[in-house]
Scaffold this active site. Structure first.
Site, PDB file in Angstrom:
ATOM      1  N   GLU A   1      52.732  68.702 131.108  1.00 50.53           N
ATOM      2  CA  GLU A   1      53.492  69.949 131.073  1.00 50.53           C
ATOM      3  C   GLU A   1      53.752  70.458 129.654  1.00 50.53           C
ATOM      4  O   GLU A   1      54.113  71.600 129.481  1.00 50.53           O
ATOM      5  CB  GLU A   1      54.839  69.746 131.782  1.00 50.53           C
ATOM      6  CG  GLU A   1      54.739  69.777 133.288  1.00 50.53           C
ATOM      7  CD  GLU A   1      54.487  71.173 133.793  1.00 50.53           C
ATOM      8  OE1 GLU A   1      55.429  71.956 133.886  1.00 50.53           O
ATOM      9  OE2 GLU A   1      53.333  71.498 134.079  1.00 50.53           O
TER      10      GLU A   1
ATOM     11  N   GLU B   1      42.993  74.048 139.386  1.00 52.09           N
ATOM     12  CA  GLU B   1      44.028  74.065 140.433  1.00 52.09           C
ATOM     13  C   GLU B   1      44.435  75.516 140.642  1.00 52.09           C
ATOM     14  O   GLU B   1      44.807  76.199 139.698  1.00 52.09           O
ATOM     15  CB  GLU B   1      45.240  73.204 140.055  1.00 52.09           C
ATOM     16  CG  GLU B   1      46.304  73.174 141.151  1.00 52.09           C
ATOM     17  CD  GLU B   1      47.490  72.292 140.807  1.00 52.09           C
ATOM     18  OE1 GLU B   1      47.274  71.254 140.149  1.00 52.09           O
ATOM     19  OE2 GLU B   1      48.636  72.644 141.169  1.00 52.09           O
TER      20      GLU B   1
END
Length: 667
Positions: free
Chosen positions: A183, A258
């Protein structure tokens, strides 16, 4: 101009109002005369990033195999080219946890979880399927006490390489790509170490996808030749169909590694149709992978039903083949990895888009979508306004395609006003005149026009009807050789609960369920300080929950059974419910939340470590009571919330503890 109309017929329907007017309307050339575009790498689905296939493994046959056929079988359903799985890290990563192959530094086990099984099932149906893996999280020991896995790149790389080697040694699975994602930002040192370690053990063919998150690594790859050589694919998550100039400059493969992540209604199908075309048109991305593969997790968890299809009721056998399955088929059944995009692809004048690909041997497939804005919104990123209106379009085949005389036609139509949708219907083949064909394109349609004749809308008899989770449920976990490491229907939210054979107890508790995570994992998602696994019907209100429990932490151990648990996934830390705890220090506690901040009752219990106890929790309306080994221990009233939720078991910290003879009775 020739204004004759060539009507297309469907044998079972009759006249179809699809006029074919050669050389009328806007003309779009389809040609290879100026060269070709990028090589197509495939369309896929993602199992993981939060235990999204958890309930699939519990389906009985033939329903489980039917679901797998809809996902992976060539020329049948979605016919996926790519399967991407999570390398379990013992951590919450959206909708639950998946077990690691290395709970501890000196521990290796390549039979935990269900991703091995899923990859083998996919490979069984499509031997050419591309297998990709990505660790979303890591066991705590990898981070050496820090919630960051890259301070010790040799350790993290060895952990990942061991998983790839284990896939081959124990399951004969060749992993073709490994992703790197976090992240904060990518870690170039780790990528180089991983590349070197892969090469040293003979895994030179395993490609690295980086940063498997966004495009930010591209800038560094341009200035760092070593990093550039280490990375084979730049992967972005939810790119909104666009890329950045630096990524294009690298000349690497660009993937939407994704994407989708959208409720699988017809709007979800529209989202999927739009991005499958426009990821390449706008962003030159040659692969798109949907999160998630199949919605096989409790719908009330975060992002419920965000799969390509729905299979969330193993107890009933019911599953639903949702619209994204057939949208996928428009591409996957007529295009294969290794085909090449034409340079002549793009947007339609009045909205929508078209792509065209060839196998280099004379075959051509064209996919057209006219999805309107409000009927193709993905969950992220925000979709800027655009307009699509009905239009007439002529496509002119040139170059090596000019001699094509006919095309097979498949169509999907979304009718949002009448709520009548026709998905992946085969129409009468289209005859071309002078290499051209014309279509009247309505709003919210998908067409495939192709020289490939093998398409099929696969089907099975209707599965059993949908049903609620059984009101009476029990599990003694007495499975000597369990096919999977987790017990059916338990959805681990923090911690990992695995089948366990207690060889020191040849009595009634030889086979148990054991919580095995003893250190907080390295994870980006919000987890809890307590471990918990939920099960059952989220609408349950009045119920009895009982379970035998065994604490292994001396003095500091603690376990619970719970009812009306109202949150899971990334929200598990703030879950409320009615929790009945006992502790190894001889006390009990009743709380209204998992964090134990809202205490409803507490006192002495006489419980200790290394002994079995039976906890029984009774909840009815605003009343709750608990029994220990069949004797009343506490009773309270005024429990007004939550009104409903799952049953659950868990521990007071990351600790070893065992559970047996689980039982629920819901009124």
């Amino acid at each position: 101009m020739d204004h004759r109309v060539f009507w297309v017929f469907i044998s079972t329907v009759g006249l179809l109002s699809l006029p074919v007017r050669p050389l009328s309307g806007q003309i779009y050339p389809l040609s290879d005369e100026g060269g070709l575009g990028r090589t197509f790498d495939g369309i896929g689905g993602l199992s993981g990033g939060g235990a999204t296939s958890r309930l699939l493994v519990n389906y009985a046959e033939p329903y489980r195999s039917q679901i797998l056929d809809y996902l992976f079988k060539p020329n049948f359903g979605a016919s996926l080219h790519i399967l991407k799985v999570e390398i379990g890290g013992d951590a919450q990563t959206t909708d639950g946890t998946e077990p690691s192959h290395m709970h501890y530094e000196n521990d290796q086990n390549y039979f935990r979880g269900y991703e091995w099984w899923l990859m083998k099932e996919a490979k069984k149906r499509n031997p050419n399927i591309t297998l990709i893996a990505l660790p979303w999280a890591f066991p705590g020991w990898v981070g050496h006490g820090e919630n960051w896995p890259y301070d010790y790149p040799d350790i993290t790389a060895a952990y990942v390489v061991n998983w790839i080697l284990g896939a081959k040694e124990y399951h004969d699975l060749d992993i073709q790509y490994i992703g790197i994602w976090n992240e904060r930002d990518f870690n170039s040192k780790y990528i180089k170490v991983l590349r070197k370690m892969l090469d040293q053990v003979g895994l030179t063919d395993v490609g690295i996808i980086a940063a498997d998150g966004d495009w930010s690594i591209a800038k560094s790859m341009i200035t760092d030749p070593h990093l550039n050589d280490s990375v084979q694919v730049i992967g972005a998550h939810y790119p909104g169909t666009t890329t950045v100039p630096q990524a294009l400059k690298t000349q690497k493969k660009l993937w939407s590694s994704e994407d989708y992540s959208t409720f699988n209604s017809e709007v979800g199908g529209g989202c999927w149709a739009r991005i499958l075309n426009q990821n390449y048109i706008n962003g030159q991305m040659t692969a798109t992978i949907a999160w998630n593969l199949v919605a096989s997790y409790y719908e009330e968890l975060p992002f419920g039903r965000d799969g390509l299809m729905t299979a969330q009721e193993p107890w009933s056998g019911n599953y639903v083949v949702e619209s994204p399955i057939w949208i996928t088929a428009h591409s996957t059944q007529f295009i294969q990895p290794g085909w090449t995009y034409l340079q002549t692809v793009g947007h339609l004048t009045l909205g929508g888009s078209y792509v065209a690909l060839t196998d280099g041997n004379g075959n051509l497939t064209v996919v057209i979508e006219t999805m309107t804005h409000n009927h193709s919104i993905c969950i992220r990123p925000p979709l800027l306004p655009f307009n699509v209106t009905s239009q007439n379009a002529t496509f002119q085949l040139k170059g090596s395609f000019a001699s094509i005389k006919g095309l097979q036609v498949w169509r999907s139509q979304f009718d949002f006003k009448a709520k009548k949708h026709s998905l992946f219907e085969k129409l009468t083949p289209l005859k071309l005149k002078d290499g051209s064909f014309n279509l009247n394109l309505a709003e919210d349609e998908i067409y495939t026009l192709t020289t490939i004749r093998m398409g099929q809308k696969g089907s099975f008899p209707q599965p059993p009807p949908s049903a609620r989770f059984p009101k009476v449920y029990k599990d003694d976990f007495d499975v000597r050789n369990p096919p999977f490491s987790e017990a059916p229907n338990f959805a681990d939210q923090t911690g990992v609960f695995e089948y366990y054979i207690n060889l020191t107890d040849p009595g009634p508790h030889t086979f148990t369920l054991r919580q095995v995570v003893t250190e907080r994992p390295v994870t980006w998602a919000a987890d809890a300080d307590q471990t918990i696994s939920v099960i059952g019907d989220f609408q349950w209100q009045n119920l009895t929950v009982s379970c035998d429990v065994f604490m292994e932490n001396v003095k500091s151990g603690g376990v619970f059974v719970a009812a009306r648990v109202d949150k899971g996934g990334e929200s598990i830390r703030s879950a409320k419910g009615i929790f009945f705890w006992v502790f190894a220090n001889g006390t009990y506690r009743v709380t209204n939340d998992l964090a134990s901040k809202m205490v409803l009752a507490e006192g002495a219990s006489g419980t200790g470590e290394f002994m079995w106890y039976k906890l029984s929790l009774f909840v009815e309306g605003q009343y709750a009571s608990g029994m220990l080994d069949g004797q009343p221990l506490w009773k309270i009233s005024g429990v007004s919330s939550p009104k409903n939720g799952w049953a659950a078991i868990g521990t007071s910290s990351f600790e070893l503890a065992q559970f047996d003879n689980f039982y629920v009775f819901a009124e």
